[in-house]
Design a protein around this motif. Structure first.
Motif, PDB file in Angstrom:
ATOM      1  N   ILE A 169       0.861  -1.178   0.000  1.00  0.00           N
ATOM      2  CA  ILE A 169       0.000   0.000   0.000  1.00  0.00           C
ATOM      3  C   ILE A 169       0.900   1.232   0.000  1.00  0.00           C
ATOM      4  CG2 ILE A 169      -1.615   1.306   1.457  1.00  0.00           C
ATOM      5  CD1 ILE A 169      -2.726  -1.548   2.235  1.00  0.00           C
ATOM      6  N   ALA A 170       0.478   2.292  -0.674  1.00  0.00           N
ATOM      7  CA  ALA A 170       1.236   3.546  -0.695  1.00  0.00           C
ATOM      8  C   ALA A 170       0.370   4.662  -0.136  1.00  0.00           C
ATOM      9  CB  ALA A 170       1.692   3.889  -2.104  1.00  0.00           C
ATOM     10  N   ILE A 171       0.952   5.466   0.724  1.00  0.00           N
ATOM     11  CA  ILE A 171       0.236   6.586   1.348  1.00  0.00           C
ATOM     12  C   ILE A 171       1.025   7.854   1.066  1.00  0.00           C
ATOM     13  CG2 ILE A 171      -0.675   7.500   3.512  1.00  0.00           C
ATOM     14  CD1 ILE A 171      -0.359   4.476   4.525  1.00  0.00           C
ATOM     15  N   SER A 172       0.515   8.715   0.208  1.00  0.00           N
ATOM     16  CA  SER A 172       1.181   9.961  -0.161  1.00  0.00           C
ATOM     17  C   SER A 172       0.527  11.115   0.588  1.00  0.00           C
ATOM     18  CB  SER A 172       1.074  10.201  -1.669  1.00  0.00           C
ATOM     19  OG  SER A 172       1.790   9.206  -2.384  1.00  0.00           O
ATOM     20  N   ILE A 173       1.299  11.779   1.418  1.00  0.00           N
ATOM     21  CA  ILE A 173       0.759  12.790   2.321  1.00  0.00           C
ATOM     22  C   ILE A 173       1.207  14.179   1.899  1.00  0.00           C
ATOM     23  CG2 ILE A 173       0.593  13.517   4.733  1.00  0.00           C
ATOM     24  CD1 ILE A 173       1.508  10.663   5.495  1.00  0.00           C
ATOM     25  N   GLU A 203      -2.012   9.785  13.707  1.00  0.00           N
ATOM     26  CA  GLU A 203      -3.131  10.504  13.105  1.00  0.00           C
ATOM     27  C   GLU A 203      -3.412  10.141  11.649  1.00  0.00           C
ATOM     28  OE1 GLU A 203      -3.078  14.714  13.795  1.00  0.00           O
ATOM     29  OE2 GLU A 203      -2.740  14.499  15.948  1.00  0.00           O
ATOM     30  N   VAL A 204      -2.450   9.537  10.964  1.00  0.00           N
ATOM     31  CA  VAL A 204      -2.667   9.212   9.549  1.00  0.00           C
ATOM     32  C   VAL A 204      -2.933   7.724   9.350  1.00  0.00           C
ATOM     33  CG1 VAL A 204      -1.739   9.322   7.208  1.00  0.00           C
ATOM     34  CG2 VAL A 204      -1.222  11.146   8.832  1.00  0.00           C
ATOM     35  N   LEU A 205      -2.049   6.870   9.815  1.00  0.00           N
ATOM     36  CA  LEU A 205      -2.184   5.433   9.553  1.00  0.00           C
ATOM     37  C   LEU A 205      -3.485   4.852  10.106  1.00  0.00           C
ATOM     38  CD1 LEU A 205       1.482   4.133  10.029  1.00  0.00           C
ATOM     39  CD2 LEU A 205       0.394   5.172   8.020  1.00  0.00           C
ATOM     40  N   PRO A 206      -3.909   5.188  11.338  1.00  0.00           N
ATOM     41  CA  PRO A 206      -5.194   4.653  11.810  1.00  0.00           C
ATOM     42  C   PRO A 206      -6.369   5.099  10.950  1.00  0.00           C
ATOM     43  CG  PRO A 206      -3.894   5.483  13.648  1.00  0.00           C
ATOM     44  CD  PRO A 206      -3.203   5.935  12.392  1.00  0.00           C
ATOM     45  N   LEU A 207      -6.300   6.331  10.441  1.00  0.00           N
ATOM     46  CA  LEU A 207      -7.362   6.843   9.578  1.00  0.00           C
ATOM     47  C   LEU A 207      -7.412   6.068   8.267  1.00  0.00           C
ATOM     48  CD1 LEU A 207      -9.483   9.119   9.607  1.00  0.00           C
ATOM     49  CD2 LEU A 207      -7.798  10.583   8.468  1.00  0.00           C
ATOM     50  N   VAL A 208      -6.256   5.776   7.697  1.00  0.00           N
ATOM     51  CA  VAL A 208      -6.182   5.011   6.455  1.00  0.00           C
ATOM     52  C   VAL A 208      -6.764   3.615   6.658  1.00  0.00           C
ATOM     53  CG1 VAL A 208      -4.593   3.921   4.809  1.00  0.00           C
ATOM     54  CG2 VAL A 208      -4.243   6.312   5.503  1.00  0.00           C
ATOM     55  N   LEU A 216      -2.194  -2.356   7.987  1.00  0.00           N
ATOM     56  CA  LEU A 216      -0.804  -1.988   7.708  1.00  0.00           C
ATOM     57  C   LEU A 216       0.121  -2.720   8.666  1.00  0.00           C
ATOM     58  CD1 LEU A 216      -1.435   1.849   7.331  1.00  0.00           C
ATOM     59  CD2 LEU A 216      -1.212   0.166   5.487  1.00  0.00           C
ATOM     60  N   THR A 217       1.183  -3.294   8.127  1.00  0.00           N
ATOM     61  CA  THR A 217       2.092  -4.084   8.944  1.00  0.00           C
ATOM     62  C   THR A 217       2.762  -3.247  10.035  1.00  0.00           C
ATOM     63  OG1 THR A 217       3.982  -5.593   8.900  1.00  0.00           O
ATOM     64  CG2 THR A 217       4.071  -3.711   7.414  1.00  0.00           C
TER      65      THR A 217
END
Length: 367
Positions: A169-173, A203-208, A216-217
């Motif tokens: 997975i990719a998360i671009s912030i 604040e970001v990973l739990p929202l995703v 997410l690992t």
């Protein structure tokens, strides 16, 4: 008469010239003091499994994986926004438009900024979920800085299909606006601490995970960071201060220079301290890093003349100290390239991703 006199005065009083940005000089990769590097044939990339220093260019053509290919499974991209009012860690600051700061007369490495103040922001975030992801399974992932990165998502579609990288997975912030000292972006990316990684974690990973039904690992070997310019130094900062969270780093034109604000006596040179003190004087951390710099990269772009604002020298120094400490790293010096050069990224991103994810298990791979 008074009007004529005013016009006459304007004609004879010289008007100060507006300072123009300094054009970065073109640096020679064979400059004495730079690292020894292997010069590759024009158009070739460095081998994806090789550590060390490489010289690319001057031609930069897009890698095949940077184009959408028929028949390759396409991941889903989700876009959402985050407001400063929702953050307990980053409530928001901004520097007045048209202002910068002044060097401390007693310490040229310290920039005094008096025009920074609280300010609201909205940031954009993009989440890429590959077609091959199985809901409920813990997936490796990469966190990127400076906004939604469609080029990254396209590269991942192709590399995952080719089994050159894991199904991730990719998360671009996006950043919180502004640039450099006194801005929200500068505070997020250039601060030498674990705060930004902690904000991402809390604040970001739990929202995703909650919004897009992904897991997410927690394994740091399955977590990567990436970015360009200050986003690049931020990527290493995340892994350096939280190696229990991140082991893999990818940077373009990393801002390993003195741009931290507020000034901190523990790291008085900001990210310049990475190669000046931190890496040489610290035990080796479990970090694998890919780095790039351009021959026309940034050089003394502001009023500070502290000898810590040469992006090329900073990245060269990074390669030198990483080698001395025995890190797994690959450093690419790109000829005919500017700061965070788009053509270089189009050429190198697939190879860089493959290098960074080296050693991580890939389902179905014969490697």
């Amino acid at each position: 008469m008074s009007r004529l006199l005013s016009i006459a005065l304007l004609m004879v009083i010289p008007i100060p010239a507006v300072a123009q940005p300094q054009r970065p000089p073109t640096r020679d990769p064979h400059t004495p003091g730079y690292v020894e590097a292997k010069e590759l044939p024009d158009g070739e990339n460095a081998p994806p499994k090789a550590d060390g220093n490489f010289i690319l260019g001057p031609t930069h053509s897009p890698a095949p994986e940077m184009s959408v290919k028929e028949g390759v499974p396409q991941g889903t991209v989700y876009d959402f926004t985050m407001q400063s009012t929702d953050s307990k860690i980053y409530p928001g600051i901004a520097r007045d438009r048209g202002t910068f700061g002044t060097p401390d007369p007693k310490n040229p490495a310290k920039l005094d900024v008096t025009t920074s103040h609280p300010a609201a922001y909205t940031r954009h975030v993009g989440v890429y979920v590959p077609k091959q992801y199985v809901p409920g399974t813990a997936a490796p992932f990469i966190v990127g800085a400076d906004g939604v990165d469609r080029a990254l998502f396209t590269a991942l579609d192709n590399l995952i299909a080719e089994r050159k990288v894991p199904v991730m997975i990719a998360i671009s912030i996006g950043n919180g606006s502004g640039d450099a000292q006194g801005s929200q972006r500068g505070m997020e990316y250039d601060t030498m601490s674990g705060l930004y990684a902690e904000w991402v974690e809390k604040e970001v990973l739990p929202l995703v995970e909650k919004q897009y039904n992904v897991k997410l690992t927690k394994n740091p070997d399955g977590r990567a960071t990436m970015g360009g310019s200050s986003g690049g130094s931020c990527a290493l900062i995340m892994a350096w201060y939280h190696p229990e969270w991140y082991h893999r780093v990818l940077t373009y034109s990393g801002t390993y220079v003195n741009q931290q604000w507020p000034w901190n006596a523990e790291t008085p040179g900001g990210a310049w301290d990475f190669h000046e003190h931190l890496i040489p004087n610290s035990p080796v951390k479990p970090i694998r890093i890919w780095m790039e710099v351009g021959d026309r990269d940034n050089y003394n772009p502001n009023v500070m003349r502290d000898n810590m604002h040469d992006w090329v020298l900073a990245n060269e120094n990074m390669a030198k100290v990483l080698a001395a400490k025995g890190y797994h790293y690959q450093f690419v010096f790109a000829q005919n390239a500017g700061h965070t050069d788009r053509t270089v990224k189009q050429q190198t991103l697939p190879e860089a991703l493959e290098y960074v994810w080296q050693g991580y298990p890939i389902a179905g791979s014969k490697k």
